[in-house]
Each structure stands twice: as C-alpha cells, then as structure tokens.
Design a protein around this motif. Structure first.
Motif, PDB file in Angstrom:
ATOM      1  N   VAL A  90      -5.440  -9.522  -2.881  1.00 49.75           N
ATOM      2  CA  VAL A  90      -5.117  -8.416  -1.970  1.00 49.75           C
ATOM      3  C   VAL A  90      -4.483  -7.234  -2.689  1.00 49.75           C
ATOM      4  O   VAL A  90      -4.725  -6.083  -2.334  1.00 49.75           O
ATOM      5  N   THR A  91      -3.683  -7.504  -3.713  1.00 46.96           N
ATOM      6  CA  THR A  91      -2.949  -6.416  -4.372  1.00 46.96           C
ATOM      7  C   THR A  91      -3.705  -5.780  -5.530  1.00 46.96           C
ATOM      8  O   THR A  91      -3.172  -4.874  -6.162  1.00 46.96           O
ATOM      9  N   SER A  92      -4.933  -6.192  -5.762  1.00 45.00           N
ATOM     10  CA  SER A  92      -5.705  -5.461  -6.762  1.00 45.00           C
ATOM     11  C   SER A  92      -5.988  -4.067  -6.194  1.00 45.00           C
ATOM     12  O   SER A  92      -6.037  -3.879  -4.978  1.00 45.00           O
ATOM     13  N   LYS A  93      -6.140  -3.101  -7.072  1.00 41.53           N
ATOM     14  CA  LYS A  93      -6.357  -1.726  -6.635  1.00 41.53           C
ATOM     15  C   LYS A  93      -7.522  -1.616  -5.657  1.00 41.53           C
ATOM     16  O   LYS A  93      -7.388  -1.043  -4.576  1.00 41.53           O
ATOM     17  N   LEU A  99      -9.232  -2.769   1.979  1.00 40.89           N
ATOM     18  CA  LEU A  99      -8.541  -3.188   3.199  1.00 40.89           C
ATOM     19  C   LEU A  99      -8.065  -1.977   3.996  1.00 40.89           C
ATOM     20  O   LEU A  99      -8.175  -1.948   5.224  1.00 40.89           O
ATOM     21  N   LEU A 100      -7.548  -0.967   3.301  1.00 37.81           N
ATOM     22  CA  LEU A 100      -7.125   0.258   3.991  1.00 37.81           C
ATOM     23  C   LEU A 100      -8.313   0.941   4.665  1.00 37.81           C
ATOM     24  O   LEU A 100      -8.219   1.383   5.817  1.00 37.81           O
ATOM     25  N   SER A 118      -6.982  -3.489  -2.187  1.00 41.89           N
ATOM     26  CA  SER A 118      -6.046  -2.774  -1.319  1.00 41.89           C
ATOM     27  C   SER A 118      -6.723  -1.571  -0.680  1.00 41.89           C
ATOM     28  O   SER A 118      -6.570  -1.324   0.524  1.00 41.89           O
ATOM     29  N   THR A 161     -15.175  -7.506  -4.955  1.00 38.76           N
ATOM     30  CA  THR A 161     -13.970  -7.375  -4.143  1.00 38.76           C
ATOM     31  C   THR A 161     -14.227  -7.864  -2.723  1.00 38.76           C
ATOM     32  O   THR A 161     -13.421  -8.611  -2.155  1.00 38.76           O
ATOM     33  N   ALA A 192      -3.750  -5.295   6.193  1.00 39.32           N
ATOM     34  CA  ALA A 192      -4.056  -3.863   6.078  1.00 39.32           C
ATOM     35  C   ALA A 192      -2.952  -3.017   6.709  1.00 39.32           C
ATOM     36  O   ALA A 192      -2.635  -1.932   6.215  1.00 39.32           O
ATOM     37  N   LEU A 232      -0.236  -2.755   4.197  1.00 40.51           N
ATOM     38  CA  LEU A 232      -0.677  -1.859   3.128  1.00 40.51           C
ATOM     39  C   LEU A 232      -0.672  -0.407   3.586  1.00 40.51           C
ATOM     40  O   LEU A 232      -0.359   0.498   2.813  1.00 40.51           O
ATOM     41  N   ARG A 233      -1.032  -0.179   4.859  1.00 41.70           N
ATOM     42  CA  ARG A 233      -1.037   1.191   5.400  1.00 41.70           C
ATOM     43  C   ARG A 233       0.365   1.778   5.345  1.00 41.70           C
ATOM     44  O   ARG A 233       0.547   2.940   4.984  1.00 41.70           O
ATOM     45  N   ALA A 263       0.987   2.687   1.765  1.00 39.54           N
ATOM     46  CA  ALA A 263       0.195   3.869   1.401  1.00 39.54           C
ATOM     47  C   ALA A 263       0.798   5.131   2.006  1.00 39.54           C
ATOM     48  O   ALA A 263       0.892   6.167   1.335  1.00 39.54           O
TER      49      ALA A 263
END
Length: 126
Positions: free
Chosen positions: A28-31, A37-38, A34, A65, A99, A102-103, A106
């Motif tokens: 999930v935390t790979s560039k 997912l966003l 992420s 991915t 997500a 992550l949002r 971000a």
C-alpha cells in the motif's frame, strides 16, 4: 502474524517481518500503489484512464501494482463483456478505508508544499 504461545490468538504486528499486515503495508505504501488507491478513491476507472491519471507510471508497473492491490483485497477487477471489452477497477470496502487515510495524508502534504519547499531550500544552503 505472530502467536503469544501455544493455543494463543494470533497478534497482527506490522513491525514483525513475517506478519501479513507488514506485507500489505509495504504494498500500500509504495509510491504507485498509494497513487492508484487515491485515484480509485475518486471512483471506478478503466486501466488506460488510470494510467493517464497516475502521471508517470508505466503500463508494466501499473499492471503489477493493480495485481498486488487485488491480491491484498484492496480492489476488484471487473471484466465488462461489451464491444469492445474493457476492464474496470474499483476499490473494495477495505481499499476505500485505506484510500481515505491516504487522502488525508495527501491533503496534508499538498497543503504543506510551501513549507516543504522552504525546508528543501534551507537544507541545500547548509
């Protein structure tokens, strides 16, 4: 996951090398994951539209991915039998929850761009 001993319940520990949560965290935390997912947090999307949305990702990396995120239960892949056939990707409830977090990150980073740019300039000057 690890156990507390014989007959004990499994305990998820993201710091433990063999824990499933750690492997999912890495995915999930790979560039690219992420960003995917966003992007999928905005709604279901087809592969090529997703590739355009996630600027800079190669077709191969996007495919890898998406496979990893599908394996981890973050998204579903739906093959639509239309003419022409198409594939759509959509977040699962778990993917939607991830997500959402992550949002928030971000949004914080986007709002902090002036501070980050200042810090980077100051760091270069040292």
């Amino acid at each position: 996951m690890q156990t507390d001993g014989p007959g004990q319940d499994l305990v998820a520990d993201v710091f433990a090398r063999e824990c499933t949560s750690r492997a999912a965290f890495e995915d999930v935390t790979s560039k690219w994951a992420s960003l995917v997912l966003l992007a999928l947090g905005e709604g279901p999307v087809r592969f090529n539209a997703l590739r355009r949305r996630v600027d800079g990702v190669s077709e191969k990396m996007l495919s890898q991915t998406l496979q990893a995120l599908e394996r981890d239960g973050m998204l579903t892949r739906d093959v639509v039998t239309a003419i022409p056939p198409r594939v759509e990707y959509e977040l699962t409830p778990l993917g939607t929850a991830v997500a959402g977090h992550l949002r928030g990150l971000a949004d914080l980073l986007e709002a902090s761009v002036p501070q980050v740019e200042t810090a980077r300039r100051n760091h270069v000057q040292r």
